[in-house]
Design an enzyme around this catalytic site. Structure first.
Site, PDB file in Angstrom:
ATOM      1  N   ASP A  50      34.246  40.662  49.587  1.00  0.00           N
ATOM      2  CA  ASP A  50      35.727  39.886  49.660  1.00  0.00           C
ATOM      3  C   ASP A  50      36.617  40.948  50.884  1.00  0.00           C
ATOM      4  O   ASP A  50      36.061  41.735  51.433  1.00  0.00           O
ATOM      5  CB  ASP A  50      36.458  39.745  48.385  1.00  0.00           C
ATOM      6  CG  ASP A  50      37.020  41.521  47.890  1.00  0.00           C
ATOM      7  OD1 ASP A  50      36.083  42.188  48.468  1.00  0.00           O
ATOM      8  OD2 ASP A  50      37.014  41.082  46.288  1.00  0.00           O
ATOM      9  N   ASP A  95      40.992  42.643  34.540  1.00  0.00           N
ATOM     10  CA  ASP A  95      40.485  41.047  33.665  1.00  0.00           C
ATOM     11  C   ASP A  95      38.913  40.949  34.004  1.00  0.00           C
ATOM     12  O   ASP A  95      38.252  39.266  33.200  1.00  0.00           O
ATOM     13  CB  ASP A  95      41.470  40.227  34.584  1.00  0.00           C
ATOM     14  CG  ASP A  95      41.517  40.424  35.848  1.00  0.00           C
ATOM     15  OD1 ASP A  95      40.716  40.569  36.459  1.00  0.00           O
ATOM     16  OD2 ASP A  95      42.322  38.960  36.250  1.00  0.00           O
ATOM     17  N   HIS A 145      37.361  40.105  36.841  1.00  0.00           N
ATOM     18  CA  HIS A 145      37.080  39.470  37.396  1.00  0.00           C
ATOM     19  C   HIS A 145      35.511  40.179  38.600  1.00  0.00           C
ATOM     20  O   HIS A 145      35.718  41.195  38.577  1.00  0.00           O
ATOM     21  CB  HIS A 145      37.929  39.262  38.542  1.00  0.00           C
ATOM     22  CG  HIS A 145      38.433  40.861  38.601  1.00  0.00           C
ATOM     23  ND1 HIS A 145      40.462  40.803  39.190  1.00  0.00           N
ATOM     24  CD2 HIS A 145      38.070  41.392  40.573  1.00  0.00           C
ATOM     25  CE1 HIS A 145      40.574  41.707  39.657  1.00  0.00           C
ATOM     26  NE2 HIS A 145      39.455  41.871  40.494  1.00  0.00           N
ATOM     27  N   GLU A 173      39.371  35.664  39.403  1.00  0.00           N
ATOM     28  CA  GLU A 173      39.828  35.949  39.083  1.00  0.00           C
ATOM     29  C   GLU A 173      39.715  35.119  37.703  1.00  0.00           C
ATOM     30  O   GLU A 173      39.344  34.085  37.989  1.00  0.00           O
ATOM     31  CB  GLU A 173      41.618  35.199  39.760  1.00  0.00           C
ATOM     32  CG  GLU A 173      41.931  36.571  40.406  1.00  0.00           C
ATOM     33  CD  GLU A 173      42.261  37.802  39.949  1.00  0.00           C
ATOM     34  OE1 GLU A 173      41.311  37.973  38.806  1.00  0.00           O
ATOM     35  OE2 GLU A 173      42.997  38.814  40.488  1.00  0.00           O
TER      36      GLU A 173
END
Ligand code: GLP
Length: 262
Positions: A66, A135, A137, A142
């Site tokens: 990313d 979380d 990811h 997400e």
């Protein structure tokens, strides 16, 4: 899924680097999927150390997961800069073999489709290194990301923006968007290598390895992949219900390997 519990961050970094080095040694033209964040720093350090002792990256091809949208490659917090500083500038990798999403692209959809095509053209990713967000990811996929998603623009959650603010001198400068490989793109890699360190990741690790598969915790898709190694340190493994079994499996595997050499 193989779960390797490392003593601490140093041990985790050595183990993760060893898995990547094994791949590069067995196939010098390996295609590596790479990750950013603070967790892989030790892995890159260890790979640089191995390179100084002869590990050759001259034919290796890389694809990063990313990059922040609208952050120039020269920006100190861009993932381009992170990779150059912490890895690429310290090994003999060819810059033409390095691929990182272009956060400045003027046509996101076209760029993302091209990124996917290039991965395929290079024969697909042999081993994808992955960190994990609090979380759960992977990359910047997400909660709620389609589990079949491909490389695309993604909006970051408030939590992720807050977590990443520690790297920026002004928290308002943290980008809200990023281009990330999709969950489906990640699943296409032949092997996945997840690394997680510290108590703040314990819940995400527990959910990803032992929880139900859900788009709300994208790392749970690891359970669908036929070749996954999770290297987690003691603190990140704290909530795993089956940690004794994972440790036992590693012991048995080591014994079998030793006997195979007799
Ligand atoms: C970002 C990156 C992820 C990384 C995560 C955790 O969200 N896009 O690839 O796994 O941060 O980073 P850290 O290792 O610093 O906790």
């Amino acid at each position: 899924m193989r779960v390797v519990i490392a003593r601490d961050y140093e041990d985790l970094s050595k183990k993760a680097a060893t898995f990547i080095a094994m791949e590069v040694r067995s196939r010098p033209e390996s295609v590596l999927g790479l990750a950013t964040g603070s967790t892989p720093l030790g892995t890159y350090k260890e790979l640089v150390r191995m390179h100084r002792k002869g590990l050759d990256f001259s034919r290796v091809v890389t694809f990063n997961l990313d990059e922040y949208y609208r952050l120039a490659p020269e920006h100190p917090q861009s993932y381009h800069n992170f990779m150059n500083e912490n890895f690429f500038n310290q090994v003999n990798i060819k810059k033409s073999n390095v691929h990182i999403p272009d956060g400045l692209t003027s046509d996101v959809d076209k760029f993302c489709a091209e990124y996917e095509r290039t991965i395929k053209q290079k024969g697909g990713i042999d081993i994808q290194l992955l960190g994990i967000g609090r979380d759960g990811h992977l990359g910047f996929n997400e909660p709620g990301s389609s589990l079949g998603s491909r490389t695309r623009l993604k909006t970051l959650t408030e939590e992720t923006v807050r977590d990443n603010a520690r790297f920026f001198s002004n928290p308002d400068d943290v980008p809200r968007l990023a281009i990330t490989m999709g969950v489906g793109t990640i699943l296409d890699a032949r092997k996945l290598l997840l690394i997680a360190s510290g108590g703040a990741k314990a819940e995400a690790v527990k959910a990803s390895i032992e929880g139900p598969i859900t788009s709300q915790v994208t790392a749970t898709v690891l359970q669908l992949h036929p070749h996954v190694i999770c290297v987690v340190d003691e603190a990140a493994a704290r909530l795993l219900s089956r940690r004794d079994y994972y440790t036992y499996v590693e012991k048995v595997a080591a014994t079998v390997q030793e006997n195979a050499h007799i």
